[in-house]
Design a protein around this motif. Structure first.
Motif, PDB file in Angstrom:
ATOM      1  N   GLY A   1       3.359  -1.671  -7.559  1.00 22.23           N
ATOM      2  CA  GLY A   1       3.104  -2.589  -6.426  1.00 22.23           C
ATOM      3  C   GLY A   1       4.162  -3.756  -6.793  1.00 22.23           C
TER       4      GLY A   1
ATOM      5  N   ASP B   1      -1.811   1.382  -8.985  1.00 21.05           N
ATOM      6  CA  ASP B   1      -0.643   1.420  -9.213  1.00 21.05           C
ATOM      7  C   ASP B   1       0.083   0.227  -9.344  1.00 21.05           C
ATOM      8  OD1 ASP B   1       1.646   2.467 -10.387  1.00 21.05           O
ATOM      9  OD2 ASP B   1       1.901   4.067  -8.989  1.00 21.05           O
TER      10      ASP B   1
ATOM     11  N   ASP C   1      -4.454   9.743  -2.599  1.00 10.95           N
ATOM     12  CA  ASP C   1      -3.413   9.898  -2.051  1.00 10.95           C
ATOM     13  C   ASP C   1      -3.442  10.926  -0.912  1.00 10.95           C
ATOM     14  OD1 ASP C   1      -2.034   8.501  -4.034  1.00 10.95           O
ATOM     15  OD2 ASP C   1      -1.617   9.872  -5.317  1.00 10.95           O
TER      16      ASP C   1
ATOM     17  N   TYR D   1       1.672  -2.685   1.962  1.00 18.24           N
ATOM     18  CA  TYR D   1       2.206  -1.664   1.109  1.00 18.24           C
ATOM     19  C   TYR D   1       2.147  -1.996  -0.356  1.00 18.24           C
ATOM     20  CZ  TYR D   1       5.178   2.328  -0.530  1.00 18.24           C
ATOM     21  OH  TYR D   1       5.435   3.443  -1.480  1.00 18.24           O
TER      22      TYR D   1
ATOM     23  N   GLU E   1      -0.526   0.089  -2.694  1.00 16.23           N
ATOM     24  CA  GLU E   1      -0.279   0.669  -3.682  1.00 16.23           C
ATOM     25  C   GLU E   1      -0.775   0.192  -5.002  1.00 16.23           C
ATOM     26  OE1 GLU E   1       1.455   3.626  -4.289  1.00 16.23           O
ATOM     27  OE2 GLU E   1       2.079   4.031  -2.105  1.00 16.23           O
TER      28      GLU E   1
ATOM     29  N   ARG F   1      -4.375   2.194  -4.870  1.00 15.96           N
ATOM     30  CA  ARG F   1      -4.088   3.367  -5.431  1.00 15.96           C
ATOM     31  C   ARG F   1      -3.921   3.087  -7.110  1.00 15.96           C
ATOM     32  NH1 ARG F   1      -0.088   6.846  -1.888  1.00 15.96           N
ATOM     33  NH2 ARG F   1      -1.204   6.718  -0.036  1.00 15.96           N
TER      34      ARG F   1
ATOM     35  N   ARG G   1       4.325  12.194  -5.779  1.00 11.97           N
ATOM     36  CA  ARG G   1       3.632  11.218  -6.396  1.00 11.97           C
ATOM     37  C   ARG G   1       2.991  11.934  -7.877  1.00 11.97           C
ATOM     38  NH1 ARG G   1       2.225   6.864  -3.627  1.00 11.97           N
ATOM     39  NH2 ARG G   1       1.008   6.027  -5.170  1.00 11.97           N
TER      40      ARG G   1
END
Lengths: 313, 443
Positions: free
Chosen positions: A283, A279, B405, A269, A273, A277, B440
């Protein structure tokens, strides 16, 4: 050494050299020199990243724009996906701890038995998986447990009269795959630990127990187990921690996203993240939460098993 | 003392645990290709991609460039990495400000990551704008932010239907009679009844069954303002339609391996497992590379319509080539990229080498496109007639910062829970996914 050098012949430079040597030979300094590789690698590779991770967990990190956003990352951590990840990871930890303590212990006792033949051969062959890369082993496992009816595992199931399974698409079989892979890899190492511990058990105690008329179970319970208990504590602790930081076993089967998140782990995960993604701050926040979880679990475990008791362990 | 030591050991293990996630990063390129290395004084440009075929395309472009502009020679170093690794490395090198290549390929669903914050890519407006009239403009909008274009695509990605004519004939279906999705279902029933094959396959782990269909119907994940519309009625209805293909009409199965790029799927399709497949044009290359036995059997047709006069295609997928701000000679990199991808010749090469439907539509009916090549030999001659036919039936897609996402939700939960597990209705699955994406956006 000092007295052997005539004082009048000392020049300024040689005096400096002397001092330097004295400094290097000093008993006070030597220990620091010897531990410095560890200290340095600890500072550079662990402490610095750790501090920046804590710092980053309060930031929104975008190229050219890094802002402090307070607790915003942390307030988002406890979402359904995180709980799924944590749940998967916890189940994985429990299963691996049980399997990787009980099975190796049984194997070690069997291997340690005086009637056992070819002990060295078995020891070597059980140890080999630990030397294999997870990625290589995982790829092979993925083929063995392929989805098609013709994969090895499914052929076996059909042979014994069961239906073929889509291994990578059910929650239970996904967990089975990951736990099996980890168990296959680490069982040999744990057997070695147990064998070492078993060989250190005092044989006089067995004799004494025999004289007292103890049966096999009683001997195990009152002689063997207390003697190897420190190793059991060590292994459960290490396996717990390794379980919580598991990533590769999930990655080889599902790469970065698993159907219905059945293979998602907490570290997976973080990867998803933070990196996929983009981020990093979030994270990092998940990472810090994970650190807290591991710390608490480990401390509870160590207290429960009595590792902190005086004069024990 | 022992206690202290034990604690120290624990702390260091815990700290090691935190570093666990990044171990798979780094590593060497799978393939490296160097072009123009023998030219003296050539400027070196590095190019990262995740698809080896793209290196071949640029190899050809560098050779032509060096002949045409001997005063500005280029030495191109093209490196191919696995998909995730390349995107991660590129993102990290742009974030940290060092280590990025001059040119890089970024896949459409990843592109949004690179448009966050201060964009670390060079705007390409000065080379794109003069040519924009001849281009399918929507293919540039998807790589733009605040009026700046940052990427150049390889193709339009018109979604089409690939039919296995052998199976269709066996089933007694005339593929040219399939006009609407209702016709398609009827044909599918005939296929299932008369042959060993199923009509088609749907993806449970990716989006190429869902996104093209909602785009064909004018819907999307996001509307043009960037608001989430993932759970609107059209999308729910479309997902129900896909579900019914599998579970009600029983003419489709879930693609072996979960998606149409899985090894398992290639084998299944190659053995005549399914009679048709909906994928974008660029999927032709996969047939050539992985499904050799189907040569001469496959026919390309527009998609069935939802209603009379409806669209018969959708633009899907894409990869934008970008120039990073770490390039030492961004002007050269931009001019070269424009030469490779925006010129007529470059677009013809996109077809010849890669089998893509090039973004420059004024070449679609040019003579050079009609010349014999391996794609025509594998499929059939009139591929571009079909494309010209559906050229105005391709809706724009709206790409936002949340596209990764939405994509993640589709891949990991929506398709799986609706198609494979059947644990959620299409409406529930899409509502949950939309909520997850919306949650988000707020921060």
């Amino acid at each position: 050494m000092q007295s052997s050098v005539p004082t009048e012949k000392r020049t300024k430079t040689s005096q400096g050299k002397q001092n330097r040597f004295r400094f290097l030979y000093s008993k006070k300094l030597a220990p620091y020199v010897f531990v410095s590789p560890f200290i340095l690698s600890f500072l550079i590779l662990f402490l610095y990243p750790f501090i920046s991770a804590v710092n980053m967990s309060f930031q929104q990190v975008l190229p050219g724009q890094v802002n402090y956003i307070g607790m915003a990352n942390y307030s988002r951590v406890f979402n359904p996906t995180f709980y799924t990840a944590l749940q998967n990871t916890t189940i994985y930890v429990i299963l691996t701890v049980v399997i990787l303590t009980v099975l190796p212990l049984i194997f070690a006792i069997v291997l340690n038995h005086r009637l056992m033949k070819f002990t060295n051969f078995f020891r070597a062959s059980i140890f080999i998986p630990a030397l294999t890369s997870v990625i290589v082993a995982g790829t092979i496992f993925r083929m063995i447990f392929g989805d098609s009816d013709s994969s090895v595992a499914n052929q076996f199931l059909q042979f014994i009269g069961l239906n073929p399974v889509e291994w990578r698409y059910n929650a239970w079989s996904a967990m089975f795959l990951m736990v099996t892979l980890a168990s296959w890899r680490w069982i040999g190492v744990n057997i070695l630990y147990f064998l070492a511990a078993l060989q250190n058990v005092n044989h006089d105690l067995y004799e004494a127990a025999d004289i007292d008329g103890a049966n096999t179970w009683q001997k195990f319970k009152h002689v063997t187990f207390p003697a190897i208990k420190p190793v059991v504590i060590f292994l459960t602790t290490i396996t717990t921690i390794n379980g919580f930081r598991m990533f590769e076993e999930s990655f080889v089967f599902f790469e970065t996203s698993s159907p219905g998140n059945i293979g998602l782990t907490v570290v997976g995960y973080i990867y998803q993240e933070g990196i996929q993604r983009n981020d990093m701050g979030f994270g990092a926040a998940v990472g810090i939460v994970l650190l807290g979880v591991i710390f608490v679990v480990s401390v509870i475990q160590l207290f429960a098993t009595g590792a902190f008791k005086k004069g024990d362990a | 003392m022992k206690k202290l030591l034990f604690l120290l050991v624990i702390v260091s293990f815990v700290l090691t645990a935190c570093g666990g996630g990044t171990e798979t990063g780094g590593g060497d390129a799978d393939e490296q290709l160097v072009v123009g290395g023998d030219i003296e004084g050539a400027t070196e440009l590095t190019f990262w991609n995740f698809q080896e075929l793209h290196s071949e395309f640029f190899e050809d472009a560098v050779i032509r460039w060096n002949e045409e502009f001997p005063e500005r020679p280029i030495k191109l170093v093209a490196e191919t990495y696995p998909f995730d690794q390349m995107h991660n490395n590129l993102l990290l090198s742009l974030q940290s400000g060092s280590g990025a290549p001059d040119l890089a390929d970024i896949e459409i669903s990843q592109f949004a990551n690179y448009l966050q914050g201060e964009v670390q890519l060079e705007p390409l407006n000065d080379v794109i704008e003069p040519e924009l009239d001849q281009m399918v403009t929507s293919r540039f909008e998807i790589y733009a932010k605040d009026g700046q274009y940052y990427g150049m695509d390889y193709h339009v990605g018109a979604t089409v239907m690939f039919y296995n004519e052998e199976i269709m004939n066996e089933a007694g279906v005339d593929i040219d009679a399939i006009k609407t999705w209702d016709d398609y279902i009827e044909a599918g029933k005939q296929v299932v009844e008369n042959t060993d094959a199923v009509m088609t396959t749907v993806e449970s782990d990716e989006h190429f069954s869902f996104w093209p269909l909602i785009s064909q119907r004018g819907s999307d994940y996001f509307d043009e303002n960037g608001d989430v519309i993932l759970d609107n009625d059209v999308n729910v209805d479309t997902l129900q339609f896909i579900h019914d293909l599998v579970h009600e009409h029983e003419i489709a199965v879930i693609a072996p391996g979960g998606f149409h790029h899985a090894e398992e799927y290639y084998g299944f399709m190659n053995d005549g497992g399914a009679a048709s497949l909906m994928m974008p044009m660029w999927y032709m290359g996969r047939f050539l590379d992985y499904m050799e036995d189907l040569e001469g059997k496959m026919q390309i047709r527009p998609l069935p319509m939802w209603e009379d006069g409806g669209n018969r295609s959708a633009g899907m997928g894409g990869t934008g080539t970008v120039v990073t701000n770490q390039s030492e000679d961004p002007e050269l990199a931009k001019d070269f990229l424009a030469y490779a991808k925006l010129t007529e010749e470059g677009n013809i090469k996109l077809w010849e080498i890669l089998g893509f439907d090039p973004p420059r539509h004024d070449v679609w009916d040019s003579e050079a496109m009609g010349e014999d090549n391996r794609f025509y030999r594998y499929f059939h001659d009139d591929i571009f007639d079909i494309l010209l036919e559906v050229r105005d039936e391709i809706n724009d897609i709206n790409i936002t910062e949340q596209t990764p996402d939405a994509q993640q939700e589709i891949h990991s939960t929506v398709m799986h829970s609706v198609l494979r597990e059947q644990s959620k209705t299409p409406e529930e699955a899409l509502t949950d996914a939309a909520e997850a994406v919306r949650s988000r956006i707020i921060d």
